[in-house]
Design a protein around this motif. Structure first.
Motif, PDB file in Angstrom:
ATOM      1  N   ARG A   1       0.829  -1.207   0.000  1.00 50.06           N
ATOM      2  CA  ARG A   1       0.000   0.000   0.000  1.00 50.06           C
ATOM      3  C   ARG A   1       0.859   1.250   0.000  1.00 50.06           C
ATOM      4  O   ARG A   1       1.861   1.319   0.711  1.00 50.06           O
ATOM      5  N   ALA A   2       0.423   2.214  -0.777  1.00 49.81           N
ATOM      6  CA  ALA A   2       0.944   3.589  -0.754  1.00 49.81           C
ATOM      7  C   ALA A   2       2.375   3.730  -1.253  1.00 49.81           C
ATOM      8  O   ALA A   2       2.849   4.845  -1.446  1.00 49.81           O
ATOM      9  N   ALA A   3       3.063   2.636  -1.488  1.00 53.13           N
ATOM     10  CA  ALA A   3       4.464   2.730  -1.919  1.00 53.13           C
ATOM     11  C   ALA A   3       4.542   3.299  -3.334  1.00 53.13           C
ATOM     12  O   ALA A   3       3.769   2.914  -4.222  1.00 53.13           O
ATOM     13  N   THR A   4       5.468   4.192  -3.549  1.00 50.29           N
ATOM     14  CA  THR A   4       5.693   4.755  -4.884  1.00 50.29           C
ATOM     15  C   THR A   4       6.996   4.263  -5.496  1.00 50.29           C
ATOM     16  O   THR A   4       7.173   4.336  -6.703  1.00 50.29           O
ATOM     17  N   THR A   5       7.909   3.781  -4.666  1.00 48.44           N
ATOM     18  CA  THR A   5       9.169   3.231  -5.156  1.00 48.44           C
ATOM     19  C   THR A   5       9.514   1.998  -4.324  1.00 48.44           C
ATOM     20  O   THR A   5       9.156   1.905  -3.141  1.00 48.44           O
ATOM     21  N   ALA A   6      10.229   1.080  -4.940  1.00 51.24           N
ATOM     22  CA  ALA A   6      10.743  -0.108  -4.259  1.00 51.24           C
ATOM     23  C   ALA A   6      11.992  -0.516  -5.014  1.00 51.24           C
ATOM     24  O   ALA A   6      11.904  -1.152  -6.067  1.00 51.24           O
ATOM     25  N   PRO A   7      13.182  -0.127  -4.548  1.00 46.67           N
ATOM     26  CA  PRO A   7      14.418  -0.400  -5.278  1.00 46.67           C
ATOM     27  C   PRO A   7      14.548  -1.862  -5.686  1.00 46.67           C
ATOM     28  O   PRO A   7      14.339  -2.777  -4.888  1.00 46.67           O
ATOM     29  N   GLY A   8      14.852  -2.064  -6.978  1.00 49.58           N
ATOM     30  CA  GLY A   8      15.035  -3.403  -7.502  1.00 49.58           C
ATOM     31  C   GLY A   8      13.757  -4.096  -7.905  1.00 49.58           C
ATOM     32  O   GLY A   8      13.799  -5.231  -8.403  1.00 49.58           O
ATOM     33  N   LEU A   9      12.607  -3.437  -7.724  1.00 51.23           N
ATOM     34  CA  LEU A   9      11.323  -4.044  -8.048  1.00 51.23           C
ATOM     35  C   LEU A   9      10.489  -3.098  -8.905  1.00 51.23           C
ATOM     36  O   LEU A   9      10.716  -1.890  -8.936  1.00 51.23           O
TER      37      LEU A   9
END
Length: 290
Positions: free
Chosen positions: A146-154
């Motif tokens: 939820r709410a995430a805008t970035t996820a390094p490597g994904l």
């Protein structure tokens, strides 16, 4: 021992001769005879009693024919299962989930059962950082966040949106309508520290900045029940408000009003590894589309 040797053995038994078996198989008779001879040498028994006029199963051949058929059936089944796994129709999907609202997850799993009824699904609920780490490590095929805008490597693929809700004193002037954040700029905000849920904290504070609102900070948000109870008890001495998303139904607390927030909305995304999706993930994406 090769599967084709067992296949030729069964074909000769069914056809009653080498020439008819070769014709059915679409190969020359010498190839059939050669492979059956090799099988007999490896097994150490004669599978057929041969004469110039007839070819009949020997006693050993009669005993071994059901075993050969079982091996061929198992090999066919193995190929079929492998094909189903490659297509995503069968196999295992490992999915990291979020807490509530349950109807979203139930609808997704129901759609998945319709599109891939033999695909098994293993759900895991982990804290956000562990959930994303499990996707990066290949321990999960995907994870809802939820709410995430970035996820390094994904990669983050938005899948649905949910409204946010505000809890505020029932006698506040804005409690009679759908709220905008700027209407609450003068009221202390109960918000959990950023380290408890960075994506949600950033969503709320970013929306406040965009609306030009800078409410003072009230007591920190702990759990929804504790926070709303504290708001009800302190409504006269120290009124405050908080913002949350629906997990298990909207609460009802005396002297506290719950209203839908006009903006922003809460986006739930699917976190996946970059690149072409594997078969189980393809089925999940198809279920999300439907």
């Amino acid at each position: 021992m090769e599967l084709r040797q067992l296949q030729y053995f069964a074909a000769v038994a069914d056809a009653g001769g080498f020439s008819r078996a070769a014709e059915r198989l679409g190969i020359v008779q010498s190839a059939v005879s050669q492979q059956v001879r090799r099988l007999e040498r490896e097994l150490g028994v004669a599978l057929f009693d041969r004469s110039t006029r007839h070819v009949r199963l020997s006693a050993a051949g009669e005993r071994l024919l059901p075993e050969a058929r079982a091996v061929l059936t198992a090999a066919h089944r193995t190929r079929q299962v492998a094909a189903d796994i490659a297509s995503g129709a069968e196999g295992l999907l490992r999915l990291g989930t979020v807490q509530g609202p349950g109807d979203r997850t139930y609808r997704l799993l129901d759609a998945l059962r319709r599109t891939a009824p033999r695909l098994r699904v293993r759900l895991r609920r982990l804290p956000l950082t562990e959930r994303l780490a499990a996707v990066r490590a290949g321990e999960l095929d995907a994870a809802l966040v939820r709410a995430a805008t970035t996820a390094p490597g994904l990669e983050l693929l938005p899948v649905w949106r949910d409204p946010l809700y505000v809890a505020l004193p029932e006698d506040h002037p804005a409690a009679t309508q759908q709220l905008r954040l700027e209407q609450l700029a003068d009221l202390p905000l109960r918000l959990a520290p950023r380290e408890h849920n960075p994506p949600f904290h950033d969503l709320v504070t970013g929306a406040l900045r965009a609306a030009g609102a800078e409410p003072p900070l009230g007591p920190p948000f702990t759990t929804l029940q504790e926070t709303l109870t504290g708001m009800a008890e302190q409504r006269a001495d120290s009124p405050s408000w908080t913002v949350f998303y629906d997990v298990s139904g909207l609460p009802s607390v005396p002297h506290v009003a719950v209203r839908r927030l006009a903006a922003p909305e809460l986006t739930t995304s699917l976190a996946v590894l970059p690149g072409p999706p594997g078969p189980p993930l393809r089925q999940l994406l198809q279920a999300l589309r439907t």
